[in-house]
Design a protein around this motif. Structure first.
Motif, short mmCIF file in Angstrom:
data_model
loop_
_atom_site.label_atom_id
_atom_site.label_comp_id
_atom_site.label_asym_id
_atom_site.label_seq_id
_atom_site.Cartn_x
_atom_site.Cartn_y
_atom_site.Cartn_z
N THR A 229 0.63 -1.13 0.03
CA THR A 229 -0.08 0.02 0.15
C THR A 229 0.91 1.22 0.04
O THR A 229 0.16 2.36 -0.07
CB THR A 229 -0.93 0.12 0.96
N ALA A 230 2.19 0.97 -0.02
CA ALA A 230 2.89 2.44 0.04
C ALA A 230 3.09 2.95 -1.45
O ALA A 230 3.47 4.07 -1.39
CB ALA A 230 4.46 1.82 0.52
N GLY A 231 2.74 2.27 -2.32
CA GLY A 231 2.89 3.11 -3.93
C GLY A 231 4.26 3.46 -4.04
O GLY A 231 4.49 4.22 -4.70
N SER A 232 5.47 2.26 -3.75
CA SER A 232 6.76 2.59 -4.32
C SER A 232 7.15 2.28 -5.55
O SER A 232 8.27 2.55 -6.11
CB SER A 232 7.48 1.89 -3.26
N GLY A 233 6.20 1.52 -6.48
CA GLY A 233 6.46 0.98 -7.73
C GLY A 233 7.18 -0.15 -7.72
O GLY A 233 7.13 -0.70 -8.78
N THR A 234 7.23 -0.87 -6.71
CA THR A 234 7.87 -2.18 -6.59
C THR A 234 6.64 -3.07 -6.16
O THR A 234 5.97 -2.70 -5.34
CB THR A 234 9.09 -2.48 -5.63
#
Length: 383
Positions: A229-234
């Motif tokens: 849920t952090a939206g880091s792209g990974t």
């Protein structure tokens, strides 16, 4: 050299792997081994292959322990019969909670006796919510330790525990759990074939071991939820290899967290297959553990050069150098666990260096090296 390896009871996880690893290490070094115990050693056997001790898990502790006392007597009789029927040069006995066999073997055998104290019974029973007959455990452990030529232990915490029960400190020999030379070679192959973080923008977090409450696999699931849920792209995923009494609850928890498609549950795999599964991990995690042992899974992770995230406990620091060979996080902190994984994912080269450093460290702790140290300790007695 002919070696008798005896044991009272072992479960289906690391202790079963340990018994077979000790046997295999002796054999790799050219010795003949006879294995004696009350049941077959079957690592990761579940369902119809479960041992008799597993079927007693739901009965009161005192009934299980009564069965263990009986097993100790059975093993003593079987081991003595084996000694009477063949010439042995060494006896290695893996002690049980109430071990009556070691002292009997020492009295009746003219060869060196090595007792392997694997467990910190007080800590393990407390973690399980069970009790035990402390006086009987202390008395039998003390007798076994006094009778032994050498008393092996896997960690400093276990050494302190048995010394406190009266085992002579000069008999104690620290032999942490390790990996075989063959497994280390396989680990090098896995690391060359598929190093961590070779799949772009993908991170597989892996765990191998029992789904016991003290391993806190729920923390891994919580960390995975935070990462996704952090939206880091990974893209973060998890692979969990193993079974245990919290398995059903963990699967429900994963569903409640919306992680059904993000977690692969591999179940209990044969040991060799579990080692190959580690080669699929980008980060190998031990969410938590008791603060007394030397978790075998860490050595298996390291053999495959996986960067490891583990709880910051003294026994883990005894095995690997924090920051260089392992990443440590506060026990019970899912946010810190997630942050450690994301930091490794953001620096693949640094993560691979940590994995390689851990691999170098565990290469010093093969089972063959452990047996060589043990035989060196006994050199004056075995010639």
């Amino acid at each position: 050299m002919r070696v008798l390896v005896s044991y009272v009871t072992v479960g289906r996880g690391g202790d079963a792997v340990q018994v077979l690893a000790l046997k295999a290490a002796f054999e790799t070094l050219g010795h003949h081994v006879v294995l004696v115990g009350p049941h077959a050693v079957t690592p990761y056997a579940f369902g119809a292959r479960a041992t008799w001790r597993d079927r007693l898990r739901r009965v009161p502790w005192w009934l299980r322990d009564t069965a263990e006392v009986t097993a100790s007597l059975v093993v003593a009789r079987s081991a003595l019969a084996a000694i009477a029927g063949g010439a042995f040069d060494l006896v290695l006995h893996r002690a049980g909670v109430y071990d009556l066999a070691a002292a009997a073997l020492a009295r009746r055998s003219a060869v060196p006796i090595v007792v392997y104290f694997d467990s910190h019974v007080e800590a393990e029973r407390r973690a399980c919510g069970d009790s035990h007959w402390r006086w009987l455990h202390a008395w039998t452990a003390r007798r076994a330790g006094v009778a032994a030529d050498v008393a092996c232990v896997p960690s400093n915490a276990v050494a302190t525990y048995y010394a406190g029960l009266g085992v002579p400190e000069d008999r104690l020999l620290l032999l942490p759990n390790g990996v075989s030379e063959a497994q280390l070679r396989l680990g090098h192959e896995l690391a060359q074939r598929q190093p961590p973080f070779t799949r772009q923008n993908t991170c597989t977090i892996g765990y191998v071991g029992s789904l016991a409450s003290w391993h806190r696999v729920d923390l891994l699931l919580d960390a995975l939820r935070r990462l996704r849920t952090a939206g880091s792209g990974t893209v973060y995923r998890a692979t969990i290899v193993g079974e245990g009494h919290t398995g059903e609850a963990l699967r429900r928890l994963a569903g409640q967290m919306g992680l059904e498609r993000a977690v692969t549950w591999r179940g209990a795999l044969e040991h060799g297959a579990a080692i190959h599964a580690i080669g699929e991990f980008d980060v190998a995690v031990l969410p938590d553990t008791l603060d007394v042992g030397a978790p075998m899974k860490l050595s298996e992770y390291a053999a495959a050069a996986r960067p490891i995230v583990a709880p910051d406990r003294a026994n883990i620091r005894d095995l690997f150098a924090p920051g260089r060979e392992v990443v440590l996080v506060p026990p019970g902190d899912a946010e810190a666990l997630a942050h450690a994984v994301s930091t490794l994912a953001a620096d693949p080269e640094g993560a691979r260096r940590i994995g390689m450093a851990a691999q170098t460290r565990v290469a010093e702790r093969t089972w063959e090296a452990a047996i060589t140290r043990l035989l060196g300790r006994l050199e004056l007695r075995i010639g």
